[in-house]
Design a protein around this motif. Structure first.
Motif, mmCIF file in Angstrom:
data_model
loop_
_atom_site.group_PDB
_atom_site.id
_atom_site.type_symbol
_atom_site.label_atom_id
_atom_site.label_comp_id
_atom_site.label_asym_id
_atom_site.label_seq_id
_atom_site.Cartn_x
_atom_site.Cartn_y
_atom_site.Cartn_z
ATOM 1 N N THR A 43 -31.400 62.282 80.052
ATOM 2 C CA THR A 43 -31.944 63.333 79.198
ATOM 3 C C THR A 43 -30.851 64.327 78.845
ATOM 4 O O THR A 43 -30.049 64.712 79.692
ATOM 5 N N SER A 66 -34.600 69.987 75.902
ATOM 6 C CA SER A 66 -34.225 68.704 76.493
ATOM 7 C C SER A 66 -34.901 67.555 75.739
ATOM 8 O O SER A 66 -36.085 67.618 75.409
ATOM 9 N N ASN A 70 -34.437 57.917 74.768
ATOM 10 C CA ASN A 70 -35.262 57.124 73.844
ATOM 11 C C ASN A 70 -36.390 57.921 73.199
ATOM 12 O O ASN A 70 -37.288 57.337 72.596
ATOM 13 N N ALA A 71 -36.354 59.238 73.330
ATOM 14 C CA ALA A 71 -37.324 60.086 72.648
ATOM 15 C C ALA A 71 -36.638 60.793 71.486
ATOM 16 O O ALA A 71 -35.405 60.866 71.420
ATOM 17 N N ALA A 72 -37.449 61.301 70.561
ATOM 18 C CA ALA A 72 -36.926 62.072 69.437
ATOM 19 C C ALA A 72 -37.766 63.332 69.281
ATOM 20 O O ALA A 72 -38.967 63.329 69.582
ATOM 21 N N GLY A 74 -38.661 66.616 66.579
ATOM 22 C CA GLY A 74 -38.547 67.315 65.302
ATOM 23 C C GLY A 74 -38.248 68.774 65.578
ATOM 24 O O GLY A 74 -39.065 69.472 66.172
ATOM 25 N N ALA B 24 -40.241 60.281 78.076
ATOM 26 C CA ALA B 24 -41.109 60.801 77.022
ATOM 27 C C ALA B 24 -40.777 60.095 75.722
ATOM 28 O O ALA B 24 -40.505 60.715 74.711
ATOM 29 N N SER B 25 -40.795 58.775 75.749
ATOM 30 C CA SER B 25 -40.468 58.010 74.552
ATOM 31 C C SER B 25 -41.427 58.361 73.421
ATOM 32 O O SER B 25 -42.596 58.638 73.654
ATOM 33 N N TRP B 28 -41.577 63.640 69.068
ATOM 34 C CA TRP B 28 -42.316 64.808 69.504
ATOM 35 C C TRP B 28 -42.025 65.991 68.580
ATOM 36 O O TRP B 28 -40.883 66.197 68.176
ATOM 37 N N MET B 30 -42.123 70.214 67.977
ATOM 38 C CA MET B 30 -41.766 71.324 68.854
ATOM 39 C C MET B 30 -42.972 71.899 69.595
ATOM 40 O O MET B 30 -42.877 72.302 70.753
ATOM 41 N N VAL B 33 -43.609 69.739 72.534
ATOM 42 C CA VAL B 33 -42.613 69.974 73.574
ATOM 43 C C VAL B 33 -42.966 71.253 74.332
ATOM 44 O O VAL B 33 -42.974 71.292 75.572
ATOM 45 N N TRP B 42 -42.485 68.238 81.023
ATOM 46 C CA TRP B 42 -41.393 67.848 80.137
ATOM 47 C C TRP B 42 -40.106 67.691 80.944
ATOM 48 O O TRP B 42 -39.747 68.595 81.703
ATOM 49 N N PRO B 43 -39.400 66.558 80.790
ATOM 50 C CA PRO B 43 -38.182 66.335 81.590
ATOM 51 C C PRO B 43 -37.084 67.333 81.243
ATOM 52 O O PRO B 43 -36.890 67.687 80.077
ATOM 53 N N THR B 44 -36.379 67.762 82.245
ATOM 54 C CA THR B 44 -35.214 68.618 82.023
ATOM 55 C C THR B 44 -33.973 67.756 81.858
ATOM 56 O O THR B 44 -33.947 66.602 82.273
ATOM 57 N N HIS B 45 -32.949 68.300 81.218
ATOM 58 C CA HIS B 45 -31.776 67.483 80.943
ATOM 59 C C HIS B 45 -30.918 67.307 82.188
ATOM 60 O O HIS B 45 -31.140 67.930 83.214
ATOM 61 N N VAL B 46 -29.896 66.464 82.061
ATOM 62 C CA VAL B 46 -29.246 65.886 83.237
ATOM 63 C C VAL B 46 -28.054 66.664 83.754
ATOM 64 O O VAL B 46 -27.435 66.249 84.720
ATOM 65 N N LYS B 47 -27.690 67.751 83.143
ATOM 66 C CA LYS B 47 -26.445 68.406 83.538
ATOM 67 C C LYS B 47 -26.439 68.685 85.040
ATOM 68 O O LYS B 47 -27.375 69.262 85.587
ATOM 69 N N GLU B 51 -25.317 59.923 87.465
ATOM 70 C CA GLU B 51 -25.821 58.802 86.682
ATOM 71 C C GLU B 51 -25.119 57.510 87.073
ATOM 72 O O GLU B 51 -23.918 57.493 87.315
ATOM 73 N N LEU B 219 -21.309 66.716 83.922
ATOM 74 C CA LEU B 219 -20.781 66.475 82.584
ATOM 75 C C LEU B 219 -19.611 67.414 82.326
ATOM 76 O O LEU B 219 -19.610 68.546 82.801
#
Lengths: 108, 220
Positions: A43, A66, A70-72, A74, B24-25, B28, B30, B33, B42-47, B51, B219
């Motif tokens: 992510t 975030s 494989n998600a997008a 808008g 969350a394929s 989406w 806003m 989200v 909602w998943p948080t980013h990977v920083k 990995e 990262l």
């Protein structure tokens, strides 16, 4: 008045300022869609800013949202108006992770 | 804002599917989200996380392999050898960066178990990385070995690393700690691992079920 529909796409940079869309002179642009797709690994966050060059302000329209793998997302809900020479910038935290597609109407 | 509804099952246009913490394929908007961020789904980013990059699974046919085309986006690398076994007894793990076998470009210092279960020793040298017997070559053993490679993508400085390894035998040079450096200022894109570190020229094949797994940490 000429109406020109355009699509622009790019791979988001790792920081602000590298991949941008600048509205041409004597043109008003309407963002119809701004989509960010995670094509990398894991992510990643995506941010978007609009620089109002007339007022000299740069503000976020989305900050570090975030995007799961494989998600997008808008990034513009509704429409976003951009004036001549305004700059739209979309970026992530690493290269080759987020693909950006911009659909826009330029009125000149 | 935990508690905002998301993933409702009664929607007029069909049930919403709430994302899990890691997936969350789909496309989406806003507001969706925001709704799921508020609901804590909602998943948080990977920083800052780790990995998986690649893995080598030993099959007993070779004592040498490479991780190539290593992505340059991570802060550090970690290589983990798990369930380590080798065909026969022999040597330690050797390592070259970017296909550079110039011994003067490497140097190390180490503390490790000696020949008995009550003794430790130390060593330091220039040359290839040498960390005692690893894997042990004893069919009853299953050894682990971890190597952290810091700041590997910085082309302006050399590369510093640390190793720790363990086994079910304290002696036999099987356990210990080591720090080592690669003095050439370059980004590390390839890592060759071999079983000839202590005795260059003699390879002792890695046997099943040994796994070497390469991870990226953080990262840049």
């Amino acid at each position: 008045m000429a109406n020109t529909f355009k699509v622009l796409n790019w791979s988001a940079a790792a920081a602000a300022g590298s991949n941008t869309y600048t509205v041409p002179a004597a043109t008003t642009a309407i963002v119809l869609q701004l989509q960010a797709a995670n094509v990398g690994s894991g992510t990643h966050p995506v941010s978007a800013t609009v620089a109002d060059t007339t007022a000299g302000n740069t503000e976020f329209i989305a900050k570090a949202v975030s995007v799961p793998l494989n998600a997008a997302i808008g990034l513009v809900a509704g429409k976003q108006v951009l004036e001549a020479t305004d700059v739209l910038d979309v970026f992530s935290d690493a290269v080759s992770q987020i693909d950006v597609t911009l659909s826009i109407l330029e009125i000149s | 804002m935990t508690g905002i509804s998301a993933g409702k099952t009664w929607s007029r246009i069909g049930a919403e599917v709430a994302p899990t913490s890691s997936d969350a394929s789909g496309v989406w908007q806003m507001q969706e989200v925001a709704e799921n961020v508020g609901a804590g789904t909602w998943p948080t980013h990977v920083k800052g996380t780790m990995e998986y990059i690649a893995q080598y699974a030993a099959d007993g046919t070779t004592g040498l392999f490479s991780f190539t085309s290593i992505p340059q986006k991570y802060r550090s690398l970690r290589i983990v050898m798990s369930q380590g076994k080798r065909v026969g007894s022999g040597s330690s793990i050797g390592m070259w960066f970017n296909s550079d076998s110039t011994s003067g470009n490497y140097g190390y210092a180490k503390m490790y178990g000696s020949t008995t279960n009550s003794a430790y020793t130390y060593g330091r040298s220039a040359g290839t990385i040498s960390m005692g017997d690893c894997p042990t070559g004893n069919a009853a053993d299953s050894q682990m070995w971890i190597c952290d490679i810091a700041n590997y993508s910085n082309a302006s400085v050399g590369t510093m690393c640390q190793v720790w390894q363990g086994a079910n035998q304290q002696g036999g040079y099987n356990t210990g700690l080591m720090g080592f450096g690669y003095s050439v200022a370059s980004a590390i894109t390839d890592i060759e691992i071999n079983s000839a570190g202590y005795n260059p020229g003699a390879l002792y094949n890695y046997d099943t079920p040994t796994l070497f797994t390469l991870f990226g940490i953080g990262l840049v």
